[in-house]
Design a protein around this motif. Structure first.
Motif, PDB file in Angstrom:
ATOM      1  N   ARG A  26      19.242  -5.803 -15.079  1.00  0.00           N
ATOM      2  CA  ARG A  26      19.303  -4.426 -14.577  1.00  0.00           C
ATOM      3  C   ARG A  26      18.058  -3.635 -14.952  1.00  0.00           C
ATOM      4  N   GLY A  27      17.433  -3.999 -16.053  1.00  0.00           N
ATOM      5  CA  GLY A  27      16.236  -3.296 -16.486  1.00  0.00           C
ATOM      6  C   GLY A  27      14.986  -3.677 -15.732  1.00  0.00           C
ATOM      7  N   HIS A  28      15.050  -4.767 -14.944  1.00  0.00           N
ATOM      8  CA  HIS A  28      13.828  -5.264 -14.305  1.00  0.00           C
ATOM      9  C   HIS A  28      13.948  -5.515 -12.809  1.00  0.00           C
ATOM     10  N   LEU A  70       3.049  -6.834  -9.262  1.00  0.00           N
ATOM     11  CA  LEU A  70       3.684  -6.511  -7.984  1.00  0.00           C
ATOM     12  C   LEU A  70       3.846  -5.016  -7.740  1.00  0.00           C
ATOM     13  N   ASP A  71       4.137  -4.268  -8.792  1.00  0.00           N
ATOM     14  CA  ASP A  71       4.504  -2.855  -8.633  1.00  0.00           C
ATOM     15  C   ASP A  71       3.419  -1.873  -9.042  1.00  0.00           C
ATOM     16  N   GLN A  72       2.454  -2.317  -9.847  1.00  0.00           N
ATOM     17  CA  GLN A  72       1.362  -1.449 -10.280  1.00  0.00           C
ATOM     18  C   GLN A  72       0.014  -2.133 -10.046  1.00  0.00           C
ATOM     19  N   PRO A  73      -0.210  -2.639  -8.848  1.00  0.00           N
ATOM     20  CA  PRO A  73      -1.391  -3.477  -8.634  1.00  0.00           C
ATOM     21  C   PRO A  73      -2.689  -2.689  -8.535  1.00  0.00           C
ATOM     22  N   LEU A  75      -5.129  -4.697  -7.212  1.00  0.00           N
ATOM     23  CA  LEU A  75      -5.581  -5.507  -6.082  1.00  0.00           C
ATOM     24  C   LEU A  75      -4.713  -5.229  -4.861  1.00  0.00           C
ATOM     25  N   ASP A  76      -5.347  -5.147  -3.698  1.00  0.00           N
ATOM     26  CA  ASP A  76      -4.612  -4.959  -2.457  1.00  0.00           C
ATOM     27  C   ASP A  76      -3.558  -6.060  -2.300  1.00  0.00           C
ATOM     28  N   ALA A  77      -2.343  -5.674  -1.876  1.00  0.00           N
ATOM     29  CA  ALA A  77      -1.233  -6.618  -1.804  1.00  0.00           C
ATOM     30  C   ALA A  77      -1.526  -7.775  -0.850  1.00  0.00           C
ATOM     31  N   ARG A  78      -2.245  -7.511   0.213  1.00  0.00           N
ATOM     32  CA  ARG A  78      -2.555  -8.595   1.154  1.00  0.00           C
ATOM     33  C   ARG A  78      -3.445  -9.645   0.497  1.00  0.00           C
ATOM     34  N   TYR A  79      -4.431  -9.204  -0.277  1.00  0.00           N
ATOM     35  CA  TYR A  79      -5.286 -10.150  -0.986  1.00  0.00           C
ATOM     36  C   TYR A  79      -4.473 -10.945  -2.004  1.00  0.00           C
ATOM     37  N   ARG A  80      -3.568 -10.256  -2.692  1.00  0.00           N
ATOM     38  CA  ARG A  80      -2.708 -10.951  -3.656  1.00  0.00           C
ATOM     39  C   ARG A  80      -1.915 -12.056  -2.976  1.00  0.00           C
ATOM     40  N   GLU A  81      -1.341 -11.736  -1.819  1.00  0.00           N
ATOM     41  CA  GLU A  81      -0.503 -12.717  -1.145  1.00  0.00           C
ATOM     42  C   GLU A  81      -1.312 -13.897  -0.610  1.00  0.00           C
TER      43      GLU A  81
END
Length: 205
Positions: A26-28, A70-73, A75-81
């Motif tokens: 629940r905390g994460h 994932l939540d405080q990136p 790096l741009d999310a597209r580059y991460r993926e």
């Protein structure tokens, strides 16, 4: 790597999570209460969370750490993926591949680009920056170090926080791929539709 054989380590079902593990989840995890509710309409708990359920302390630390990526990136999310998909492809991690084909689509990674991940940085579809990112992934897997030329190219496009995230994303999802492959993690329901062509372990010089 396939997921047709029985798992070496089966995910822990939601009804077997003790209260300490439930509090940790629940905390994460935003949907924790729904996964744990036991209601007939409760969504099935993702198998990756079921694996983490076997080790509460490790799960808490991992989910907190991965939550930063994932939540405080930086790096741009597209580059991460793109990085994650290349790691999944090269390690033959079917679960990671299927999961991030779906997630990548949310950030504009289309079917043609998913197919091009299999060809790596040499595919003509990639922009210069994307080619550098995929090269970095390959070099980390093959040499355990980004080459000087690739590093210089990345440094011209990314700041220091982003450069560190590139390394940590690749390393983190390599770690997950090793775990998923070693426990023979099965696909979640519906995941097979997200990855019509399972990845194969690549042999590169």
């Amino acid at each position: 790597m396939t997921t047709t054989s029985p798992p070496r380590l089966a995910p822990l079902p939601a009804d077997q999570w003790d209260e300490r593990a439930r509090s940790m989840l629940r905390g994460h995890v935003r949907l924790a209460d729904r996964y744990l509710s036991g209601r007939p309409d409760a969504p099935p708990m993702p198998n990756v969370l079921g694996i983490l359920g076997h080790h509460t302390e490790l799960a808490a630390a991992w989910l907190a750490y991965n939550g930063v990526l994932l939540d405080q990136p930086a790096l741009d999310a597209r580059y991460r993926e793109l990085l994650i998909l290349r790691i999944a492809r090269c390690t033959g991690s079917v679960y990671e591949w299927a999961q991030h084909v779906r997630i990548g689509a949310e950030y504009g990674i289309d079917d043609a680009q998913v197919a091009a991940v299999a060809h790596g940085p040499a595919d003509p579809l990639w922009s210069p920056v994307e080619r550098l990112l995929l090269s970095a992934a390959d070099e980390l897997l093959d040499r355990h170090r980004v080459t000087d030329d690739t590093w210089s190219g990345l440094a011209a496009h990314f700041d220091t926080r982003q450069l560190l995230e590139i390394l940590f994303v690749a390393g983190s999802y390599l770690c997950l791929a090793l775990v998923f492959n070693s426990v023979d993690l099965q696909l979640d329901p519906g995941m097979d539709r997200a990855a019509p062509t399972p990845p194969q372990k690549e042999e590169r010089p």
